[in-house]
Design an enzyme around this catalytic site. Structure first.
Site, PDB file in Angstrom:
ATOM      1  N   GLY A  12       0.826  -1.204   0.000  1.00 44.00           N
ATOM      2  CA  GLY A  12       0.000   0.000   0.000  1.00 44.00           C
ATOM      3  C   GLY A  12       0.861   1.255   0.000  1.00 44.00           C
ATOM      4  O   GLY A  12       2.096   1.196   0.116  1.00 44.00           O
ATOM      5  N   ASP A  13       0.208   2.412  -0.222  1.00 43.55           N
ATOM      6  CA  ASP A  13       0.877   3.718  -0.207  1.00 43.55           C
ATOM      7  C   ASP A  13       1.984   3.833  -1.256  1.00 43.55           C
ATOM      8  O   ASP A  13       2.985   4.519  -1.046  1.00 43.55           O
ATOM      9  CB  ASP A  13       1.438   4.024   1.196  1.00 43.55           C
ATOM     10  CG  ASP A  13       0.346   3.986   2.255  1.00 43.55           C
ATOM     11  OD1 ASP A  13      -0.784   4.391   1.936  1.00 43.55           O
ATOM     12  OD2 ASP A  13       0.627   3.549   3.380  1.00 43.55           O
ATOM     13  N   GLU A  14       1.793   3.156  -2.364  1.00 46.47           N
ATOM     14  CA  GLU A  14       2.796   3.195  -3.436  1.00 46.47           C
ATOM     15  C   GLU A  14       2.667   4.458  -4.280  1.00 46.47           C
ATOM     16  O   GLU A  14       3.500   4.718  -5.166  1.00 46.47           O
ATOM     17  CB  GLU A  14       2.630   1.977  -4.371  1.00 46.47           C
ATOM     18  CG  GLU A  14       2.783   0.614  -3.708  1.00 46.47           C
ATOM     19  CD  GLU A  14       1.438   0.053  -3.222  1.00 46.47           C
ATOM     20  OE1 GLU A  14       0.456   0.834  -3.145  1.00 46.47           O
ATOM     21  OE2 GLU A  14       1.383  -1.146  -2.919  1.00 46.47           O
ATOM     22  N   LYS A  16      -0.694   5.225  -5.547  1.00 41.61           N
ATOM     23  CA  LYS A  16      -1.790   4.901  -6.480  1.00 41.61           C
ATOM     24  C   LYS A  16      -2.643   6.131  -6.779  1.00 41.61           C
ATOM     25  O   LYS A  16      -3.131   6.302  -7.886  1.00 41.61           O
ATOM     26  CB  LYS A  16      -2.678   3.785  -5.883  1.00 41.61           C
ATOM     27  CG  LYS A  16      -1.927   2.479  -5.636  1.00 41.61           C
ATOM     28  CD  LYS A  16      -2.798   1.478  -4.910  1.00 41.61           C
ATOM     29  CE  LYS A  16      -3.151   1.876  -3.489  1.00 41.61           C
ATOM     30  NZ  LYS A  16      -2.019   1.917  -2.549  1.00 41.61           N
ATOM     31  N   GLY A  40      -5.908   5.772   1.981  1.00 38.67           N
ATOM     32  CA  GLY A  40      -5.655   7.208   1.952  1.00 38.67           C
ATOM     33  C   GLY A  40      -4.848   7.476   0.698  1.00 38.67           C
ATOM     34  O   GLY A  40      -3.681   7.094   0.614  1.00 38.67           O
ATOM     35  N   HIS A  41      -5.478   8.056  -0.302  1.00 32.22           N
ATOM     36  CA  HIS A  41      -4.822   8.294  -1.589  1.00 32.22           C
ATOM     37  C   HIS A  41      -4.605   9.790  -1.773  1.00 32.22           C
ATOM     38  O   HIS A  41      -5.543  10.568  -1.690  1.00 32.22           O
ATOM     39  CB  HIS A  41      -5.676   7.725  -2.730  1.00 32.22           C
ATOM     40  CG  HIS A  41      -5.799   6.227  -2.681  1.00 32.22           C
ATOM     41  ND1 HIS A  41      -6.427   5.490  -3.642  1.00 32.22           N
ATOM     42  CD2 HIS A  41      -5.345   5.332  -1.763  1.00 32.22           C
ATOM     43  CE1 HIS A  41      -6.368   4.204  -3.328  1.00 32.22           C
ATOM     44  NE2 HIS A  41      -5.715   4.086  -2.187  1.00 32.22           N
ATOM     45  N   THR A 128      -6.269  -0.230  10.562  1.00 35.17           N
ATOM     46  CA  THR A 128      -6.524   1.208  10.600  1.00 35.17           C
ATOM     47  C   THR A 128      -7.676   1.533  11.548  1.00 35.17           C
ATOM     48  O   THR A 128      -8.023   2.705  11.709  1.00 35.17           O
ATOM     49  CB  THR A 128      -6.866   1.732   9.187  1.00 35.17           C
ATOM     50  OG1 THR A 128      -8.010   1.013   8.716  1.00 35.17           O
ATOM     51  CG2 THR A 128      -5.713   1.530   8.225  1.00 35.17           C
ATOM     52  N   GLN A 222      -5.001  -0.285  -1.042  1.00 32.35           N
ATOM     53  CA  GLN A 222      -4.019  -1.179  -0.399  1.00 32.35           C
ATOM     54  C   GLN A 222      -3.035  -1.718  -1.440  1.00 32.35           C
ATOM     55  O   GLN A 222      -2.748  -1.012  -2.391  1.00 32.35           O
ATOM     56  CB  GLN A 222      -4.712  -2.329   0.356  1.00 32.35           C
ATOM     57  CG  GLN A 222      -5.457  -1.884   1.615  1.00 32.35           C
ATOM     58  CD  GLN A 222      -6.823  -1.286   1.337  1.00 32.35           C
ATOM     59  OE1 GLN A 222      -7.643  -1.910   0.683  1.00 32.35           O
ATOM     60  NE2 GLN A 222      -7.081  -0.086   1.825  1.00 32.35           N
TER      61      GLN A 222
END
Ligand code: GDP
Ligand code: IMO
Ligand code: MG
Length: 435
Positions: A12-14, A16, A40-41, A128, A222
């Site tokens: 995740g958090d890449e 996206k 969270g994006h 979360t 994710q």
């Protein structure tokens, strides 16, 4: 016409959100297909930063139909707050559509998630705390509420009365306060009233768009290593972020997918518990965390940071059938003398190059690294691959070779324009279906 899936290849958090926003300019519809407000994006457009939890990251463009698909679990309170935040900032949210079949995160799901994590103590997943697991659990147990249920007080009363006694028993046993049917029915009905204008049959929306020849993006939340089936269970989320999840959660068939874009960043991070073989505990890791602002978008927790790991990358590319890759946050590695790339593990004295499906094997894995010379200069302003420092080009080439799939964009900053585009031919296109 093309349906393109965007999927996280790590924990995740890449990035996206940035990638989806970047590609959304050219499409007609963006669909979130799984997860909930655990996501969270971040989208940075000029001087404006948007943190999105439920609306797809194409929502900033007025021409986009933004769809929250049936595979998403929706906390209506979060969605209402997000729609209001966007509207207050001048974003047109009239084209946000929410699947009538998406499941509702109820207050007792959130309470159960938090109480259960507390009870697990040191064995906690590090969720979360948004009620994701209990909501997907109820969906599978056929005890869930769907968005359309919010429109009918009788249905609400019946379904809540059926589910609630067990929830209250559990909450009480874990020392947390319970809920009453009446308060939940009132709350849920108010949500329904507020959100009714956004409800739709998301499957036909997507199918009609594809039949018209519109380009549809399906945005994963994710990442592959948090996938319920493919991640390191039980330290995973409760849905399927992998590309296959875009079919079940977005309302399309596998043959309707033309392209699967994997999103990864130039190093690894993980929030929450679970094995992370390349995790760094030194100043290099702290420097990456600081420069990369590696704090959870949803919870504000510091993200664990490590070197890039090609072992799960190869696995992720296989299970997602990626046709292209986007590499984000290369700029964060500027200034590191030696960049390490994990190419294999040593497990019980043996070299292992394939991602172990066993969580216990993974927890015994020691990384085997290949070292790359770093580069000093900042690269935020670079807009073509040829202008990157040679050492950065060598690192990108190594990542691409391990992935076995072309890297089509390299991102060198959070802002939309801080992106290096390479010549890119989508892997395959199908003829348009007859109407
Ligand atoms: P997501 O959950 O995959 O959408 O990723 P997040 O938004 O949670 O985290 C990615 C963070 O990195 C966000 O703060 C982005 O604005 C930021 N970001 C994305 N791409 C880049 C990049 O290439 N360089 C830098 N410095 N930041 C980036
Ligand atoms: P985006 O879409 C990073 C992690 C949590 C925890 C595990 C299970 O922004 O990439 P959950 O609340 O889903 O039951 O928690 O999954 N997690 C994420 N980590 N990015 C996310 O989303 C995440 N969503 C969940 O930290 O380890
Ligand atoms: Mg995120």
């Amino acid at each position: 016409m093309p349906a393109t899936v965007i999927v996280g290849l790590q924990w995740g958090d890449e990035g996206k959100g940035k990638t989806t926003d970047f590609l959304a300019e050219q499409v007609a519809m963006v669909v979130r297909y799984q997860g909930g407000d655990n996501a969270g994006h971040t989208v940075v457009a000029g001087t404006e930063t948007f943190k999105l939890q439920l609306c797809p990251s194409g929502v900033l463009y007025p021409h986009i139909t933004s769809v929250i698909g049936n595979g998403v679990v929706v906390n209506p309170a979060t969605l209402i707050a997000e729609l209001e935040m966007l509207a207050a900032r001048g974003i047109d949210v009239s084209k946000v559509r929410v699947s009538r079949s998406a499941h509702v995160i109820m207050p007792y799901h959130v309470a159960l998630d938090r109480a259960n994590e507390g009870r697990l103590g040191g064995a906690r997943v590090g969720t979360t705390g948004r009620g994701i697991g209990p909501t997907y659990g109820d969906r599978a147990w056929r005890l869930g509420l769907r968005m359309e249920d919010l429109l009918d007080r009788e249905v609400l009363r019946e379904r809540i009365a059926r589910a609630l006694p067990d929830k209250n028993l559990l909450l009480e046993a874990m020392g947390a306060p319970g809920f009453t049917v009446d308060e939940l029915v009132d709350q849920a009905a108010a949500w329904g009233e507020r959100l009714a204008q956004h409800f739709d049959d998301s499957t036909w929306l997507v199918q009609d768009a594809l039949r018209r020849g519109d380009h549809v993006l399906l945005e994963g939340a994710q990442g592959t290593l948090l996938d319920l089936d493919h991640g390191s269970y039980p330290f995973v989320t409760s849905s399927n972020p992998v590309a296959g999840g875009a079919c079940t959660g977005g309302g399309i068939g596998p043959l309707q997918v033309d392209e699967v874009i994997g999103v990864m960043k130039a190093y690894s991070t993980r929030v929450g518990s679970g094995p992370f073989p390349t995790e760094l505990f030194d100043d290099v890791g702290r420097g990456i965390a600081e420069r990369g602002h590696e704090f959870g978008t949803v919870t504000g927790r510091p993200r664990r940071v490590g070197w890039f790991d090609t072992v799960p990358l190869r696995y992720a590319v296989a299970v997602n059938s990626n046709s292209a890759i986007v590499l984000n946050k290369l700029d964060i590695l500027s200034g590191i003398k030696t960049i390490r790339l994990c190419v294999a593990y040593e497990i019980d004295g043996k070299r292992v190059e394939t991602w172990p499906s066993s969580g216990s094997a993974l927890s015994r894995a020691t990384p085997i690294y290949e070292d790359f010379e770093g580069w000093e200069q900042p690269i935020h302003d670079v807009r073509s691959l040829g202008d990157l420092p040679e050492a950065a080009r060598r690192y990108v080439a190594a990542l691409e070779e391990h992935a076995g799939v072309p890297i089509v964009f390299v991102s060198v900053g959070p802002e939309r324009t801080q992106t290096i585009e390479r010549a890119w031919r989508p892997m395959r296109h199908r003829p348009t279906m007859p109407a």
